[in-house]
Design an enzyme around this catalytic site. Structure first.
Site, PDB file in Angstrom:
ATOM      1  N   LYS A 248     -16.514  80.634  67.539  1.00 37.25           N
ATOM      2  CA  LYS A 248     -15.287  80.245  68.231  1.00 37.25           C
ATOM      3  C   LYS A 248     -15.521  78.926  68.956  1.00 37.25           C
ATOM      4  O   LYS A 248     -16.530  78.761  69.646  1.00 37.25           O
ATOM      5  CB  LYS A 248     -14.873  81.334  69.225  1.00 37.25           C
ATOM      6  CG  LYS A 248     -13.507  81.093  69.867  1.00 37.25           C
ATOM      7  CD  LYS A 248     -13.060  82.288  70.692  1.00 37.25           C
ATOM      8  CE  LYS A 248     -11.680  82.055  71.282  1.00 37.25           C
ATOM      9  NZ  LYS A 248     -11.188  83.208  72.069  1.00 37.25           N
ATOM     10  N   GLU A 336      -4.931  99.794  73.902  1.00 34.13           N
ATOM     11  CA  GLU A 336      -4.037 100.169  74.999  1.00 34.13           C
ATOM     12  C   GLU A 336      -3.775 101.671  75.040  1.00 34.13           C
ATOM     13  O   GLU A 336      -3.693 102.262  76.128  1.00 34.13           O
ATOM     14  CB  GLU A 336      -2.718  99.410  74.883  1.00 34.13           C
ATOM     15  CG  GLU A 336      -2.826  97.913  75.129  1.00 34.13           C
ATOM     16  CD  GLU A 336      -3.201  97.118  73.892  1.00 34.13           C
ATOM     17  OE1 GLU A 336      -3.329  95.888  73.990  1.00 34.13           O
ATOM     18  OE2 GLU A 336      -3.382  97.747  72.811  1.00 34.13           O
ATOM     19  N   ARG A 364       2.634  98.987  73.597  1.00 28.40           N
ATOM     20  CA  ARG A 364       1.831  99.551  72.520  1.00 28.40           C
ATOM     21  C   ARG A 364       1.332 100.960  72.833  1.00 28.40           C
ATOM     22  O   ARG A 364       0.784 101.631  71.961  1.00 28.40           O
ATOM     23  CB  ARG A 364       0.645  98.622  72.245  1.00 28.40           C
ATOM     24  CG  ARG A 364       1.047  97.246  71.729  1.00 28.40           C
ATOM     25  CD  ARG A 364      -0.039  96.201  71.917  1.00 28.40           C
ATOM     26  NE  ARG A 364      -1.274  96.498  71.255  1.00 28.40           N
ATOM     27  CZ  ARG A 364      -1.610  96.064  70.031  1.00 28.40           C
ATOM     28  NH1 ARG A 364      -0.775  95.305  69.353  1.00 28.40           N
ATOM     29  NH2 ARG A 364      -2.776  96.363  69.499  1.00 28.40           N
TER      30      ARG A 364
END
Length: 593
Positions: A248, A336, A364
């Site tokens: 990244k 979640e 969610r």
């Protein structure tokens, strides 16, 4: 050096005309183009830099848009956007009226699926693949690109579980860089690390056990190796899985070394990578820091306090508690549903659980909020960061639905503070022995009291549940506000011609409502205005309308808030103006009554 190759690429078909040997130069130009634009315009930097070679390879090998490419979350899709006809518009990224920061179906035929929340790519691409089979199109390719943080989510495994027993022409590409916004966590992260280090023999590969043709890991920055493997997989039918290792922030030294900070660094020097530091002296605190520092202070005094966040420790500021109490503060990854039910399980054992989830992400876990928390009346403390309009991330991230989707749930308390002191006080109140679950919603950004930490931290006042406040007396019109939009109302009233006619009431509790106060208001005022930073349908204003109807009041009621549409991207001030809840719009409205 100019972008001589990139400037001639207006579509993937143009890219495919370039000799393969020149693709590293295309990668260099694309990476520099992203850096140069984001340095000035801001946005998600590190994720897109990490997949430059992979992005080029995908569009070079596959016949997009006929072959269908699905990006998970979309943080990493900037290169994709630039190569698919949006290069000249890329400078408008995330700005009002400009292109979206995420893939968006109505923006481009190359954006096959709209995203912004994680872990949807495998299910979406599998659905496309099954549909292609049903239509008799067995040659079409369907590719899902998902990160190692996103694949740990339950939904991703649901997709893998289903795909493994189909003959769908599906390729799942795992972009493994060991980080989402914060570093990836959990047993799956450890497993993938072992695979990368060659410590797991191939016969024990968990992906192969799910009936996928597994290949990799391969170097995601070796564009020739990636192209070679994609061409091989292109000829294989059924579910396939390619494990790609990337870094990244690749190509910008600082972004590689501090991947959390450079996920979305703000403005920075494109040549040096140095982030331009905004002067923060004498500024009010960020609401997330009020949460993080207050919960840490409370946790020092009460060993039963627990903190939970799904993959947002730095974004929620729970990282303060995680650093000091690592055994009592948990990052559970992008999960979640698990976060909510984990909190519920802890609550059954007498723990005081602050479950911090961004408003848009709590959607969610809606079933878990109802079935596992509210139905059992467990006093979980939901801290909904990024409530209301969040700005440039747009429709997928605005936290404008939480009041409406929580208000209908029995046992649920809903509270929105008007400033950081009230946030601190409700966090304190919530751990004093509430008998019900509570949702505390607060916005992205800063409060209004610069010296908060110096003068207020650690000085708490208990809040009476269901109590409202009269902030200003008035003779003609009653304005009822909920949450931090209260501050817009206060400023607008001060600018009107006849402020003495306007009464202002703060209703921080949407549930339970202060009915005693409401009876007094409806008996006194024939004109009532409600304002909130949530959707007007089902929100705070709807609650007031229901109260008026139930009690047969005939006052004229005007409800202000987020209209019945998905609000697009732009800064918060611009979006408030669009929704007519900014100070100027309110001033005009109040003056016309």
């Amino acid at each position: 050096m100019k972008n001589n190759l990139l400037q001639n690429i207006n579509s993937p078909s143009d890219l495919r005309l370039i000799d393969e040997a020149q693709l590293p130069e295309v990668a260099r130009e694309l990476r520099n183009f992203i850096i140069d634009i984001i340095a000035v315009k801001e946005g998600h930097l590190g994720a897109s830099l990490g997949v430059v070679e992979l992005t080029i390879a995908l569009h070079y090998v596959f016949d997009t848009p006929n072959d269908l490419l699905v990006w998970d979350v979309g943080h990493q899709a900037y290169g994709h956007k630039i190569l698919t006809g949006r290069r000249d518009d890329f400078h408008t990224n995330r700005q009002l009226g400009g292109i979206s920061g995420f893939p968006k179906r109505d923006e481009s035929i190359y954006d096959t699926f709209g995203v912004g929340h994680s872990s949807t790519s495998i299910s979406a691409a599998l659905g496309m693949a099954i549909a292609s089979n049903l239509k008799g199109d067995f040659e079409k390719q369907h590719i899902a690109v998902i990160g190692d943080a996103s694949i740990a989510s339950g939904m991703a495994f649901e997709g893998l579980n289903h795909a493994g027993v189909t003959d769908a022409n599906l390729l799942v590409i795992l972009n493994d860089n060991a980080i989402g916004i914060d570093p990836s966590v959990g047993a799956l992260k450890k497993y993938l690390t072992a695979v990368k280090e060659g410590k797991n023999p191939r016969q024990n590969n968990m992906i192969k056990s799910l009936n996928f043709d597994y290949s990799g890991p391969i170097d995601g920055h070796d564009i020739f190796a990636v192209i070679k493997e994609l061409k091989r997989l292109q000829k294989i039918k059924g579910p396939k899985f390619l494990h790609v290792i990337t870094t990244k922030g690749k190509g910008l030294k600082q972004a590689e070394e501090d991947q959390v900070k450079y996920h979305a660094p703000g403005k920075f020097d494109a040549s040096t990578g140095e982030i331009y530091i905004k002067a923060e002296e004498n500024l009010p605190p960020k609401y997330q820091d009020v949460f993080g520092l207050t919960v840490l202070d409370l946790a020092r005094k009460n060993e039963k306090i627990i903190g939970i966040t799904p993959a947002m420790p730095s974004g929620s500021s729970l990282n303060f508690m995680m650093k000091e109490f690592p055994k009592r503060a948990f990052d559970v990854g992008i999960a979640e549903q698990h976060a909510v039910t984990l909190a519920a399980g802890m609550a059954t054992q007498g723990m005081i659980v602050y479950c911090n989830i961004y408003s848009t992400f709590l959607q969610r876990a809606y079933d878990q909020v109802i079935h596992d928390v509210a139905l059992q009346n467990l006093p979980v403390i939901f801290c909904l960061d990024r409530a209301g309009l969040v700005g440039e991330d747009g429709a997928t991230h605005h936290g404008v639905f939480d009041i409406a989707y929580l208000r209908c749930i029995p046992n649920m308390i809903i509270y929105a503070p008007r400033n950081e002191i009230e946030l601190q006080n409700i966090l304190y109140t919530a751990q004093l022995g509430l008998k019900h679950p509570i949702a505390i919603r607060y916005p992205r950004g800063r409060g209004v009291i610069p010296d908060w930490q110096k003068n207020y931290q650690g000085i708490y006042q208990a809040i009476e549940i269901g109590k409202s406040d009269c902030l200003k007396q008035g003779s003609k019109i009653a304005i009822l506000s909920n949450g931090t939009i209260c501050n817009n109302v206060t400023l607008a009233i001060a600018k009107t011609k006849n402020p003495e006619q306007l009464a202002h009431y703060d209703f921080p509790f949407v549930k339970p409502l202060d009915e005693n106060q409401l009876h007094s208001i409806f008996k006194k005022f024939k004109t009532i205005i409600t304002i909130e930073d949530g959707t007007v349908i089902g929100g705070f204003g709807s609650a007031i309308l229901e109260f008026a109807s139930t009690n047969h009041y005939s006052s004229q009621i005007t409800t202000l808030g987020i209209p019945d549409e998905f609000i697009q991207h732009g800064n918060v001030a611009e979006l408030q103006q669009y929704c007519k809840i900014d100070v100027k719009s309110l001033e005009i409205l109040f003056s016309n009554f």
